[in-house]
Design an enzyme around this catalytic site. Structure first.
Site, PDB file in Angstrom:
ATOM      1  N   GLU A 116       5.633   3.052  -6.200  1.00 13.07           N
ATOM      2  CA  GLU A 116       4.232   3.451  -6.074  1.00 13.07           C
ATOM      3  C   GLU A 116       4.090   4.971  -5.903  1.00 13.07           C
ATOM      4  OE1 GLU A 116       3.202   1.398  -2.454  1.00 13.07           O
ATOM      5  OE2 GLU A 116       4.592  -0.204  -2.972  1.00 13.07           O
ATOM      6  N   HIS A 172      -0.408   1.427  -6.545  1.00 14.58           N
ATOM      7  CA  HIS A 172       0.555   0.512  -5.904  1.00 14.58           C
ATOM      8  C   HIS A 172       1.183  -0.439  -6.941  1.00 14.58           C
ATOM      9  CE1 HIS A 172       2.109  -2.392  -3.030  1.00 14.58           C
ATOM     10  NE2 HIS A 172       1.636  -1.720  -2.020  1.00 14.58           N
TER      11      HIS A 172
HETATM   12  O1  TA6 Z   1       3.813  -0.965  -0.423  1.00 14.17           O
HETATM   13  C1  TA6 Z   1       3.840  -0.582   0.866  1.00 14.17           C
HETATM   14  C2  TA6 Z   1       2.911  -1.413   1.754  1.00 14.17           C
HETATM   15  O2  TA6 Z   1       2.201  -0.548   2.605  1.00 14.17           O
HETATM   16  C3  TA6 Z   1       3.742  -2.425   2.539  1.00 14.17           C
HETATM   17  O3  TA6 Z   1       3.933  -1.996   3.875  1.00 14.17           O
HETATM   18  C4  TA6 Z   1       2.934  -3.713   2.433  1.00 14.17           C
HETATM   19  O4  TA6 Z   1       1.930  -3.753   3.441  1.00 14.17           O
HETATM   20  C5  TA6 Z   1       2.367  -3.547   1.033  1.00 14.17           C
HETATM   21  O5  TA6 Z   1       1.935  -2.187   1.009  1.00 14.17           O
HETATM   22  C6  TA6 Z   1       1.339  -4.570   0.635  1.00 14.17           C
HETATM   23  O6  TA6 Z   1       0.138  -4.366   1.325  1.00 14.17           O
HETATM   24  P1  TA6 Z   1      -1.038  -5.452   1.070  1.00 14.17           P
HETATM   25  O7  TA6 Z   1      -2.176  -4.990   1.930  1.00 14.17           O
HETATM   26  O8  TA6 Z   1      -1.365  -5.389  -0.401  1.00 14.17           O
HETATM   27  O9  TA6 Z   1      -0.467  -6.782   1.451  1.00 14.17           O
END
Ligand code: TA6
Length: 304
Positions: free
Chosen positions: A279, A158
């Site tokens: 990501e 990510h």
């Molecule tokens: O990057 C995509 C995602 O799934 C978004 O929908 C948002 O939830 C992000 O990840 C961040 O997630 P987190 O749990 O790190 O706040």
């Protein structure tokens, strides 16, 4: 009392490139080029004491991406557990510098006192290797099924890339080239479509949350060029395999925009201007991992 989450600082002696990794989540939070340019975004409000996943850098997502149900936490268990350094894995040579960390999830699951409704036979060992060099870094995660029953999974890196204020770059928007022809699942508009021939543009003034899936007859590996501002262009290549069989690589692009970011205690002060998440992951058409077998996923990020 949370265990000490002392960061590991690595330097590649030959080139001068540096990085920082936290044992909590095996979380790479910084990569700096020899000239000192930072490639990763780390929120000024990131919580670094091991009580919460770190906001920024490269959170690891496994065995799920997102949170389709309540069986386990959002993005799985890797980013919110302490990893151990693999003994003797640190190196610094002509080619680069690096280190490996490992985590056995069974302990992680047990440590939660059965809080999560995940098959207790889910016994995975993950090993994460970070290598840095003069022009960028490589991160590889190896997932091993230590149990007897096969299990389904997703894995995603990510990445939070640092962008110095999206719109301050002479009105430039960030562009991501390489998703042409990919099927888009736009989580914000709720629409699905095929991305055309233009690059993905990421303006600062809207929420972006899209999953890009490769066409069935398309490329297996992912090759992106991320234009994140003047002299801030990156290439990102990613590939993955399950028990030696290559698996198509998907991508996610996310910018929370003001409202969502300010709603997160660890993402305040309009910091969303300064990041884009691009990501790579194995998200669809991932074969189950059988007992005793391994899967791996690698990305190579290079400064252009
Ligand atoms: O990057 C995509 C995602 O799934 C978004 O929908 C948002 O939830 C992000 O990840 C961040 O997630 P987190 O749990 O790190 O706040």
């Amino acid at each position: 009392m949370a265990a000490a989450n002392s960061p590991i600082h690595l330097k590649h002696t030959k080139s001068g490139a540096r990085c920082t990794i936290y044992p909590y989540g095996a979380h790479l939070t910084s990569y700096q080029t020899p000239s000192g340019k930072e490639l990763l975004f780390l929120s000024r409000d990131a919580i670094l004491d091991g009580s919460k996943a770190i906001r920024g850098g490269i959170p690891l997502c496994f065995p799920q991406f997102g949170q389709p149900d309540k069986r386990m936490p959002q993005h799985g268990f890797l980013r919110n557990n302490y990893w151990s350094v693999v003994e003797g894995s640190m190196f610094d040579d002509e080619e680069g510098a690096g280190i490996s960390l490992e985590l056995e999830l069974k302990d992680a699951l047990n440590a939660r006192g059965g809080k999560w409704d995940v098959d207790t036979k889910f016994n995975a060992k993950c090993t994460y290797t970070v290598k840095i060099g003069e022009n960028g870094f490589t991160t590889t995660i190896v997932m091993e099924n230590l149990g007897e029953t096969s299990w389904e999974f997703q894995v995603l890196l990510h990445n939070y890339f640092l962008v110095h204020n999206h719109m301050a770059l002479n009105g430039e928007m960030c562009h991501v080239h390489g998703f042409e022809g990919y099927a888009v699942d736009d989580k914000i508009s709720g629409t699905n479509y095929i991305h055309g021939s233009d690059p993905v543009t990421i303006p600062e003034n809207i929420i972006i949350d899209r999953v890009y899936s490769p066409p069935k007859d398309g490329a297996i590996d992912l090759h992106l060029t991320i234009a994140a501002g003047p002299s801030n262009n990156l290439s990102l290549s990613a590939s993955g395999e399950v028990d030696g069989v290559k698996v198509p690589v998907s991508g996610v692009v996310w910018n929370p925009h003001k409202e969502n970011a300010l709603a997160m205690a660890d993402f305040g002060d309009d910091q969303y201007h300064d990041m884009i998440c691009v990501e790579p992951g194995m998200l669809s058409d991932v074969p189950p991992l059988d007992g005793g077998k391994k899967a791996s996923f690698t990305q190579v990020v290079i400064c252009l």
